[in-house]
Design a protein around this motif. Structure first.
Motif, PDB file in Angstrom:
ATOM      1  N   MET A   1      10.347  10.973 -46.414  1.00 19.91           N
ATOM      2  CA  MET A   1       9.114  10.231 -46.196  1.00 19.91           C
ATOM      3  C   MET A   1       9.169   9.491 -44.873  1.00 19.91           C
ATOM      4  O   MET A   1      10.184   8.881 -44.531  1.00 19.91           O
ATOM      5  CB  MET A   1       8.903   9.238 -47.341  1.00 19.91           C
ATOM      6  CG  MET A   1       7.576   8.521 -47.252  1.00 19.91           C
ATOM      7  SD  MET A   1       7.083   7.833 -48.846  1.00 19.91           S
ATOM      8  CE  MET A   1       8.216   6.512 -48.993  1.00 19.91           C
ATOM      9  N   THR A   2       8.069   9.546 -44.143  1.00 18.55           N
ATOM     10  CA  THR A   2       7.983   8.831 -42.866  1.00 18.55           C
ATOM     11  C   THR A   2       7.588   7.374 -43.126  1.00 18.55           C
ATOM     12  O   THR A   2       7.191   7.030 -44.244  1.00 18.55           O
ATOM     13  CB  THR A   2       6.912   9.488 -41.969  1.00 18.55           C
ATOM     14  OG1 THR A   2       5.690   9.504 -42.710  1.00 18.55           O
ATOM     15  CG2 THR A   2       7.281  10.914 -41.603  1.00 18.55           C
ATOM     16  N   LYS A   3       7.637   6.569 -42.074  1.00 16.70           N
ATOM     17  CA  LYS A   3       7.276   5.160 -42.215  1.00 16.70           C
ATOM     18  C   LYS A   3       5.804   5.008 -42.622  1.00 16.70           C
ATOM     19  O   LYS A   3       5.426   4.051 -43.299  1.00 16.70           O
ATOM     20  CB  LYS A   3       7.530   4.434 -40.884  1.00 16.70           C
ATOM     21  CG  LYS A   3       7.563   2.935 -41.029  1.00 16.70           C
ATOM     22  CD  LYS A   3       7.848   2.274 -39.687  1.00 16.70           C
ATOM     23  CE  LYS A   3       7.788   0.752 -39.850  1.00 16.70           C
ATOM     24  NZ  LYS A   3       7.846   0.087 -38.539  1.00 16.70           N
ATOM     25  N   CYS A   4       4.975   5.977 -42.225  1.00 15.95           N
ATOM     26  CA  CYS A   4       3.551   5.931 -42.578  1.00 15.95           C
ATOM     27  C   CYS A   4       3.315   6.464 -44.002  1.00 15.95           C
ATOM     28  O   CYS A   4       2.175   6.729 -44.387  1.00 15.95           O
ATOM     29  CB  CYS A   4       2.739   6.720 -41.558  1.00 15.95           C
ATOM     30  SG  CYS A   4       3.434   8.338 -41.187  1.00 15.95           S
ATOM     31  N   LEU A   5       4.382   6.621 -44.753  1.00 15.31           N
ATOM     32  CA  LEU A   5       4.357   6.984 -46.181  1.00 15.31           C
ATOM     33  C   LEU A   5       3.876   8.412 -46.446  1.00 15.31           C
ATOM     34  O   LEU A   5       3.299   8.692 -47.496  1.00 15.31           O
ATOM     35  CB  LEU A   5       3.505   5.979 -47.001  1.00 15.31           C
ATOM     36  CG  LEU A   5       3.851   4.495 -46.831  1.00 15.31           C
ATOM     37  CD1 LEU A   5       2.931   3.630 -47.672  1.00 15.31           C
ATOM     38  CD2 LEU A   5       5.308   4.231 -47.205  1.00 15.31           C
ATOM     39  N   HIS A   6       4.119   9.293 -45.511  1.00 10.10           N
ATOM     40  CA  HIS A   6       3.788  10.699 -45.732  1.00 10.10           C
ATOM     41  C   HIS A   6       5.061  11.503 -45.997  1.00 10.10           C
ATOM     42  O   HIS A   6       6.066  11.302 -45.323  1.00 10.10           O
ATOM     43  CB  HIS A   6       3.008  11.250 -44.537  1.00 10.10           C
ATOM     44  CG  HIS A   6       1.638  10.649 -44.455  1.00 10.10           C
ATOM     45  ND1 HIS A   6       1.096  10.172 -43.285  1.00 10.10           N
ATOM     46  CD2 HIS A   6       0.731  10.408 -45.437  1.00 10.10           C
ATOM     47  CE1 HIS A   6      -0.104   9.681 -43.553  1.00 10.10           C
ATOM     48  NE2 HIS A   6      -0.355   9.807 -44.854  1.00 10.10           N
ATOM     49  N   VAL A   7       4.961  12.356 -47.002  1.00 13.80           N
ATOM     50  CA  VAL A   7       6.146  13.101 -47.431  1.00 13.80           C
ATOM     51  C   VAL A   7       6.056  14.551 -46.926  1.00 13.80           C
ATOM     52  O   VAL A   7       4.992  15.170 -46.968  1.00 13.80           O
ATOM     53  CB  VAL A   7       6.284  13.076 -48.979  1.00 13.80           C
ATOM     54  CG1 VAL A   7       7.486  13.886 -49.436  1.00 13.80           C
ATOM     55  CG2 VAL A   7       6.404  11.642 -49.473  1.00 13.80           C
TER      56      VAL A   7
ATOM     57  N   SER B   1       5.631  12.012 -33.569  1.00 16.32           N
ATOM     58  CA  SER B   1       4.485  11.575 -34.363  1.00 16.32           C
ATOM     59  C   SER B   1       4.529  12.203 -35.751  1.00 16.32           C
ATOM     60  O   SER B   1       5.200  13.208 -35.983  1.00 16.32           O
ATOM     61  CB  SER B   1       3.197  11.985 -33.659  1.00 16.32           C
ATOM     62  OG  SER B   1       3.201  13.386 -33.499  1.00 16.32           O
ATOM     63  N   CYS B   2       3.788  11.592 -36.667  1.00 15.47           N
ATOM     64  CA  CYS B   2       3.655  12.167 -38.007  1.00 15.47           C
ATOM     65  C   CYS B   2       2.687  13.352 -37.918  1.00 15.47           C
ATOM     66  O   CYS B   2       1.600  13.222 -37.355  1.00 15.47           O
ATOM     67  CB  CYS B   2       3.109  11.104 -38.953  1.00 15.47           C
ATOM     68  SG  CYS B   2       2.588  11.800 -40.539  1.00 15.47           S
ATOM     69  N   PRO B   3       3.052  14.504 -38.450  1.00 14.21           N
ATOM     70  CA  PRO B   3       2.170  15.668 -38.346  1.00 14.21           C
ATOM     71  C   PRO B   3       0.852  15.486 -39.104  1.00 14.21           C
ATOM     72  O   PRO B   3      -0.121  16.163 -38.820  1.00 14.21           O
ATOM     73  CB  PRO B   3       2.976  16.814 -38.964  1.00 14.21           C
ATOM     74  CG  PRO B   3       4.229  16.238 -39.473  1.00 14.21           C
ATOM     75  CD  PRO B   3       4.308  14.788 -39.135  1.00 14.21           C
ATOM     76  N   LEU B   4       0.797  14.535 -40.040  1.00 14.21           N
ATOM     77  CA  LEU B   4      -0.418  14.360 -40.835  1.00 14.21           C
ATOM     78  C   LEU B   4      -1.359  13.321 -40.210  1.00 14.21           C
ATOM     79  O   LEU B   4      -2.530  13.602 -39.961  1.00 14.21           O
ATOM     80  CB  LEU B   4      -0.034  13.968 -42.263  1.00 14.21           C
ATOM     81  CG  LEU B   4      -1.165  13.876 -43.285  1.00 14.21           C
ATOM     82  CD1 LEU B   4      -1.923  15.191 -43.384  1.00 14.21           C
ATOM     83  CD2 LEU B   4      -0.594  13.493 -44.648  1.00 14.21           C
ATOM     84  N   CYS B   5      -0.844  12.123 -39.949  1.00 11.94           N
ATOM     85  CA  CYS B   5      -1.734  11.060 -39.460  1.00 11.94           C
ATOM     86  C   CYS B   5      -1.546  10.754 -37.977  1.00 11.94           C
ATOM     87  O   CYS B   5      -2.227   9.899 -37.431  1.00 11.94           O
ATOM     88  CB  CYS B   5      -1.542   9.794 -40.291  1.00 11.94           C
ATOM     89  SG  CYS B   5       0.074   9.041 -40.026  1.00 11.94           S
ATOM     90  N   ARG B   6      -0.601  11.437 -37.352  1.00  8.78           N
ATOM     91  CA  ARG B   6      -0.340  11.262 -35.917  1.00  8.78           C
ATOM     92  C   ARG B   6       0.185   9.874 -35.560  1.00  8.78           C
ATOM     93  O   ARG B   6       0.166   9.496 -34.406  1.00  8.78           O
ATOM     94  CB  ARG B   6      -1.589  11.583 -35.063  1.00  8.78           C
ATOM     95  CG  ARG B   6      -2.163  12.952 -35.330  1.00  8.78           C
ATOM     96  CD  ARG B   6      -1.297  14.005 -34.698  1.00  8.78           C
ATOM     97  NE  ARG B   6      -1.560  15.310 -35.337  1.00  8.78           N
ATOM     98  CZ  ARG B   6      -1.141  16.465 -34.868  1.00  8.78           C
ATOM     99  NH1 ARG B   6      -0.444  16.522 -33.769  1.00  8.78           N
ATOM    100  NH2 ARG B   6      -1.385  17.571 -35.510  1.00  8.78           N
TER     101      ARG B   6
HETATM  102 ZN   LIG Z   1       1.756   9.901 -41.450  1.00 10.27          ZN
END
Ligand SMILES: [Zn+2]
Ligand SMILES: [Zn+2]
Length: 223
Positions: free
Chosen positions: A186-192, A213-218
């Motif tokens: 899980m990333t810090k932005c809570l995406h798994v 960057s997070c691939p989901l929320c950038r």
């Molecule tokens: Zn994210």
């Protein structure tokens, strides 16, 4: 490169293995060579790495018995025999350091086998040679950097199912609890994501020198 290896040699005690005196392989060693190599990136824990890389190769090698039996720590430096042996083993991707260590051992085994052989008819010998090699390597910096980042991400699993924002990994679209990839982070932005998938993503970010960057929320703060 760090490595360790395990060499096992055994003879195949058949009926006297003979060929005619005119046969080109008269007085040869017939070697069944099994080679297993596992490579691990230096920074991961070898026992649970999903980034390992395995090679398994089996070859049959025919080596004149005089060359094999003369091979020891000193003669391994002798050019002609050395070149012949290196050529014979070149179909297997062994490092020259390891080859230098194993050839004298195989030579010693061959010498003892010929000396102990009380069957005078025998003019061909058969041995099994198993070589297991483990290496730890630094493949390239982008890979190592990506591994270091992935290793710092929080690991999540079935018990933390409430924290999963999606049922599937948004990188590969495979479902988390119904697919082939079992490690989730899980990333810090809570995406798994699957550990493997985010590793590939981060490796690309690093090689393009873009931010991680997070691939989901950038979000740029994934750690
Ligand atoms: Zn994210
Ligand atoms: Zn995935």
């Amino acid at each position: 490169m760090l490595y360790n290896f395990n060499l096992e040699i055994s003879s195949i005690e058949d009926d006297p293995f003979t060929v005619s005196k005119d046969d080109p392989f008269n007085n040869y060693f017939y070697i069944n060579f099994h080679y297993n190599q596992v490579n691990f990136p230096l920074h991961t824990n070898a026992s649970n790495s999903s980034f390992d890389y395995k090679t398994t190769i089996t070859r049959t090698l025919l080596i004149p018995s005089n060359i094999l039996c003369n091979c020891n720590e000193i003669t391994i430096l002798d050019r002609e025999d050395n070149i012949f042996l290196h050529d014979s083993f070149s179909s297997v991707p062994i490092s020259s350091h390891i080859l230098k260590e194993i050839l004298p051992e195989i030579g010693e085994y061959a010498r003892e086998m010929v000396a102990d052989d009380d069957d005078e008819c025998r003019n061909m010998w058969e041995i099994d040679v198993n070589l297991d090699v483990t290496t730890w390597y630094v493949e390239d910096n982008d890979v190592v950097k990506a591994i270091l980042v992935v290793d710092r991400l929080k690991k999540v699993g079935m018990d933390d199912s409430s924290c999963y924002y999606n049922d599937q990994c948004t990188i590969c679209l495979e479902e988390f609890f119904n697919g082939s990839k079992s490690e989730h982070v899980m990333t810090k932005c809570l995406h798994v994501f699957h550990k493997e998938c985010i590793f590939q993503w981060l490796k690309r970010c690093i090689s393009r020198q873009s931010s991680l960057s997070c691939p989901l929320c950038r979000n740029n703060q994934i750690l």
